[in-house]
Design a protein around this motif. Structure first.
Motif, PDB file in Angstrom:
ATOM      1  N   VAL A  33      33.055  32.815 -29.126  1.00  0.00           N
ATOM      2  CA  VAL A  33      34.388  33.146 -29.663  1.00  0.00           C
ATOM      3  C   VAL A  33      34.952  31.918 -30.367  1.00  0.00           C
ATOM      4  CG1 VAL A  33      36.760  33.795 -29.071  1.00  0.00           C
ATOM      5  CG2 VAL A  33      34.862  34.810 -27.823  1.00  0.00           C
ATOM      6  N   LEU A  34      35.343  32.107 -31.605  1.00  0.00           N
ATOM      7  CA  LEU A  34      35.988  31.013 -32.330  1.00  0.00           C
ATOM      8  C   LEU A  34      37.471  31.323 -32.454  1.00  0.00           C
ATOM      9  CD1 LEU A  34      34.543  29.134 -35.352  1.00  0.00           C
ATOM     10  CD2 LEU A  34      36.974  29.415 -35.089  1.00  0.00           C
ATOM     11  N   ASN A  35      38.269  30.469 -31.853  1.00  0.00           N
ATOM     12  CA  ASN A  35      39.725  30.658 -31.887  1.00  0.00           C
ATOM     13  C   ASN A  35      40.282  29.741 -32.983  1.00  0.00           C
ATOM     14  OD1 ASN A  35      42.387  30.188 -29.475  1.00  0.00           O
ATOM     15  ND2 ASN A  35      42.166  31.704 -31.065  1.00  0.00           N
ATOM     16  N   VAL A  36      40.779  30.350 -34.034  1.00  0.00           N
ATOM     17  CA  VAL A  36      41.273  29.574 -35.180  1.00  0.00           C
ATOM     18  C   VAL A  36      42.669  29.043 -34.878  1.00  0.00           C
ATOM     19  CG1 VAL A  36      41.865  29.665 -37.632  1.00  0.00           C
ATOM     20  CG2 VAL A  36      39.920  30.981 -36.774  1.00  0.00           C
ATOM     21  N   ARG A  37      42.833  27.739 -35.052  1.00  0.00           N
ATOM     22  CA  ARG A  37      44.129  27.104 -34.778  1.00  0.00           C
ATOM     23  C   ARG A  37      44.541  26.221 -35.938  1.00  0.00           C
ATOM     24  NH1 ARG A  37      43.459  25.808 -28.310  1.00  0.00           N
ATOM     25  NH2 ARG A  37      42.783  27.919 -27.888  1.00  0.00           N
ATOM     26  N   PHE A  86      50.381  24.730 -33.885  1.00  0.00           N
ATOM     27  CA  PHE A  86      50.144  24.533 -32.456  1.00  0.00           C
ATOM     28  C   PHE A  86      51.160  23.540 -31.889  1.00  0.00           C
ATOM     29  CE2 PHE A  86      47.903  23.364 -28.585  1.00  0.00           C
ATOM     30  CZ  PHE A  86      47.323  24.568 -28.215  1.00  0.00           C
ATOM     31  N   ILE A 107      35.919  21.630 -43.027  1.00  0.00           N
ATOM     32  CA  ILE A 107      35.502  21.144 -41.704  1.00  0.00           C
ATOM     33  C   ILE A 107      34.736  19.842 -41.949  1.00  0.00           C
ATOM     34  CG2 ILE A 107      34.193  21.669 -39.609  1.00  0.00           C
ATOM     35  CD1 ILE A 107      34.410  24.632 -40.329  1.00  0.00           C
ATOM     36  N   VAL A 145      39.287  14.364 -29.798  1.00  0.00           N
ATOM     37  CA  VAL A 145      39.667  15.303 -30.870  1.00  0.00           C
ATOM     38  C   VAL A 145      40.815  14.706 -31.692  1.00  0.00           C
ATOM     39  CG1 VAL A 145      40.784  17.544 -31.301  1.00  0.00           C
ATOM     40  CG2 VAL A 145      38.836  17.407 -29.756  1.00  0.00           C
ATOM     41  N   ALA A 195      39.560  15.586 -35.509  1.00  0.00           N
ATOM     42  CA  ALA A 195      38.508  16.602 -35.639  1.00  0.00           C
ATOM     43  C   ALA A 195      39.090  17.921 -36.148  1.00  0.00           C
ATOM     44  CB  ALA A 195      37.841  16.818 -34.289  1.00  0.00           C
ATOM     45  N   ASP A 196      38.241  18.709 -36.786  1.00  0.00           N
ATOM     46  CA  ASP A 196      38.662  20.007 -37.314  1.00  0.00           C
ATOM     47  C   ASP A 196      38.218  21.149 -36.408  1.00  0.00           C
ATOM     48  OD1 ASP A 196      39.608  18.923 -39.933  1.00  0.00           O
ATOM     49  OD2 ASP A 196      37.517  18.300 -40.007  1.00  0.00           O
ATOM     50  N   LEU A 197      37.204  20.894 -35.614  1.00  0.00           N
ATOM     51  CA  LEU A 197      36.650  21.954 -34.772  1.00  0.00           C
ATOM     52  C   LEU A 197      36.082  21.340 -33.494  1.00  0.00           C
ATOM     53  CD1 LEU A 197      35.657  24.988 -34.528  1.00  0.00           C
ATOM     54  CD2 LEU A 197      33.573  24.255 -35.698  1.00  0.00           C
ATOM     55  N   PHE A 237      40.503  25.145 -23.848  1.00  0.00           N
ATOM     56  CA  PHE A 237      40.868  26.316 -24.639  1.00  0.00           C
ATOM     57  C   PHE A 237      42.384  26.469 -24.723  1.00  0.00           C
ATOM     58  CE2 PHE A 237      41.647  30.825 -25.403  1.00  0.00           C
ATOM     59  CZ  PHE A 237      40.768  31.069 -26.456  1.00  0.00           C
ATOM     60  N   HIS A 244      44.636  23.979 -24.438  1.00  0.00           N
ATOM     61  CA  HIS A 244      45.410  22.847 -24.955  1.00  0.00           C
ATOM     62  C   HIS A 244      44.920  22.218 -26.257  1.00  0.00           C
ATOM     63  CE1 HIS A 244      47.938  22.830 -21.429  1.00  0.00           C
ATOM     64  NE2 HIS A 244      46.863  22.961 -20.694  1.00  0.00           N
ATOM     65  N   VAL A 245      43.715  22.512 -26.672  1.00  0.00           N
ATOM     66  CA  VAL A 245      43.230  21.812 -27.871  1.00  0.00           C
ATOM     67  C   VAL A 245      43.978  22.331 -29.115  1.00  0.00           C
ATOM     68  CG1 VAL A 245      41.244  23.298 -28.423  1.00  0.00           C
ATOM     69  CG2 VAL A 245      41.163  20.884 -28.954  1.00  0.00           C
ATOM     70  N   PRO A 246      44.487  21.414 -29.945  1.00  0.00           N
ATOM     71  CA  PRO A 246      45.311  21.857 -31.079  1.00  0.00           C
ATOM     72  C   PRO A 246      44.507  22.285 -32.316  1.00  0.00           C
ATOM     73  CG  PRO A 246      45.284  19.474 -30.976  1.00  0.00           C
ATOM     74  CD  PRO A 246      44.458  19.954 -29.824  1.00  0.00           C
ATOM     75  N   VAL A 247      43.195  22.127 -32.269  1.00  0.00           N
ATOM     76  CA  VAL A 247      42.383  22.508 -33.437  1.00  0.00           C
ATOM     77  C   VAL A 247      41.506  23.710 -33.079  1.00  0.00           C
ATOM     78  CG1 VAL A 247      42.357  20.150 -34.334  1.00  0.00           C
ATOM     79  CG2 VAL A 247      40.499  20.905 -32.848  1.00  0.00           C
ATOM     80  N   SER A 248      40.888  24.294 -34.084  1.00  0.00           N
ATOM     81  CA  SER A 248      40.051  25.469 -33.835  1.00  0.00           C
ATOM     82  C   SER A 248      38.966  25.142 -32.806  1.00  0.00           C
ATOM     83  CB  SER A 248      39.408  25.944 -35.132  1.00  0.00           C
ATOM     84  OG  SER A 248      40.423  26.352 -36.024  1.00  0.00           O
ATOM     85  N   VAL A 249      38.697  26.124 -31.955  1.00  0.00           N
ATOM     86  CA  VAL A 249      37.728  25.873 -30.884  1.00  0.00           C
ATOM     87  C   VAL A 249      36.718  27.017 -30.812  1.00  0.00           C
ATOM     88  CG1 VAL A 249      39.383  26.781 -29.179  1.00  0.00           C
ATOM     89  CG2 VAL A 249      37.485  25.424 -28.394  1.00  0.00           C
ATOM     90  N   LEU A 250      35.464  26.628 -30.740  1.00  0.00           N
ATOM     91  CA  LEU A 250      34.385  27.615 -30.618  1.00  0.00           C
ATOM     92  C   LEU A 250      33.833  27.519 -29.197  1.00  0.00           C
ATOM     93  CD1 LEU A 250      32.249  29.622 -31.731  1.00  0.00           C
ATOM     94  CD2 LEU A 250      30.975  27.659 -32.572  1.00  0.00           C
ATOM     95  N   VAL A 251      33.920  28.634 -28.471  1.00  0.00           N
ATOM     96  CA  VAL A 251      33.439  28.650 -27.086  1.00  0.00           C
ATOM     97  C   VAL A 251      32.161  29.482 -27.021  1.00  0.00           C
ATOM     98  CG1 VAL A 251      33.996  29.235 -24.700  1.00  0.00           C
ATOM     99  CG2 VAL A 251      35.808  28.479 -26.238  1.00  0.00           C
TER     100      VAL A 251
END
Lengths: 165, 151
Positions: free
Chosen positions: A147-151, A156, B4, B108, B113-115, B139, B141-148
């Motif tokens: 899952v990619l959550n775009v921020r 934020f 990115i 980050v 960082a962007d991702l 997930f 708290h990170v202020p940038v896009s996150v891929l889990v």
């Protein structure tokens, strides 16, 4: 080797939708994947209309409302695609569902056999007190695929500031 | 879309780490980004070792332990990066000590960082829970896009 053939982009037509679509299409180009856009008409909205329909049957008809809402959402997504992402050269399908958003997204992940989900940080339930969209968090918890959550750092930070007040 | 340029990969040297790097590498190839692999020596681990040494009435130097552990992890990370990232992807690594989620957030920010790419499960969470505590906190708290990744 990472193989991504299908990406599910969760679009709720809120502020984040363009960024989500942008990310999904950029990744689709990178991986030569196709994109399935999903938009969910929230069950809560449908329940409210059904209730109103019981009181004012001459004014509210659930079936008509659903038909019109589906058409409207599809049209708004198509407009967004045409205005911002025209000529991207990738296959895009649109899926309008009705139900509980995170459940419909999880269902679509399985039915469409997607390899990756892209969704926004905040959706339409954009309460100032919560940093994360609750549906995003539920998808994140239960999705069997990445899952990619775009921020957006600025958005934020602004939400975090509102939260601390 | 904002380009990115930097991808931070949270690496705990668990069996899931190579998958994180493979994904980060694939996106990096497409975006022309740098991959920054971060590993954190958990403060709880250092405290636990110190407690065990104290119980055994043996001298313990946290400074020396951290130095030895940093060396060991540097070697392991180097090998992992070599095997899991495409050769031409620019990369760097950071070994930190402290609270994992705080340190990853710090990297980050420092790196702008962007991702962030992380795994839902890690070294301390392979079976018991659906999600790792560190992953969940990141997930949130990170202020940038996150891929889990859900391995």
């Amino acid at each position: 080797m990472v193989e991504v053939k299908k990406i599910l982009a969760c679009i709720d037509l809120s502020d984040y939708s363009e960024e989500v679509l942008d990310y999904a299409i950029t990744l689709a180009r990178m991986f030569r994947a196709e994109v399935v856009i999903i938009n969910v008409i929230n069950k809560r909205e449908i329940d409210a209309i059904s209730m109103a329909g019981q009181h004012y049957p001459e004014l509210v008809n659930v079936a008509t409302y659903m038909q019109r809402t589906k058409a409207d959402r599809r049209s708004r997504i198509e407009t967004l695609l045409d205005s911002v992402f025209a000529g991207n050269g990738i296959g895009i399908a649109i899926r309008i569902q009705a139900g509980v958003p995170f459940e419909e997204i999880l269902l679509a992940i399985n039915e469409e056999k997607v390899d990756l989900v892209v969704l926004g940080n905040k959706g339409r339930t954009n309460l100032a007190r919560t940093l994360l969209g609750s549906h995003a968090e539920k998808v994140f918890r239960h999705s069997p695929v990445p899952v990619l959550n775009v921020r957006n750092r600025q958005k934020f930070a602004a939400a975090a500031e509102r939260r601390s007040r | 879309m904002k380009a990115i340029r930097k991808i931070v990969a949270g690496i705990d040297l668990s069996p899931f780490s190579s998958g994180i790097l493979a994904y980060a590498g694939a996106i990096s190839e497409g975006a022309g980004a740098e991959v920054i692999a971060v590993n954190v020596i958990d403060r709880n681990l250092v405290d636990s070792v110190e407690t065990i040494f104290a119980r055994e009435k043996r001298d313990f130097s946290s400074k020396r332990f951290l130095s030895d552990e940093t060396y060991r992890r540097t070697q392991a990370m180097r090998e992992l990066l070599e095997h899991s990232l495409p050769r031409h992807v620019p990369r760097s690594m950071k070994i930190r000590s402290g609270i994992p989620f705080t340190e990853v957030l710090r990297v980050v920010d420092e790196e702008e960082a962007d991702l962030l790419v992380i795994s839902a499960k890690g070294a301390t969470n392979q079976k018991r829970h659906l999600l790792g505590g560190t992953c969940e906190k990141l997930f949130r708290h990170v202020p940038v896009s996150v891929l889990v990744l859900h391995s």
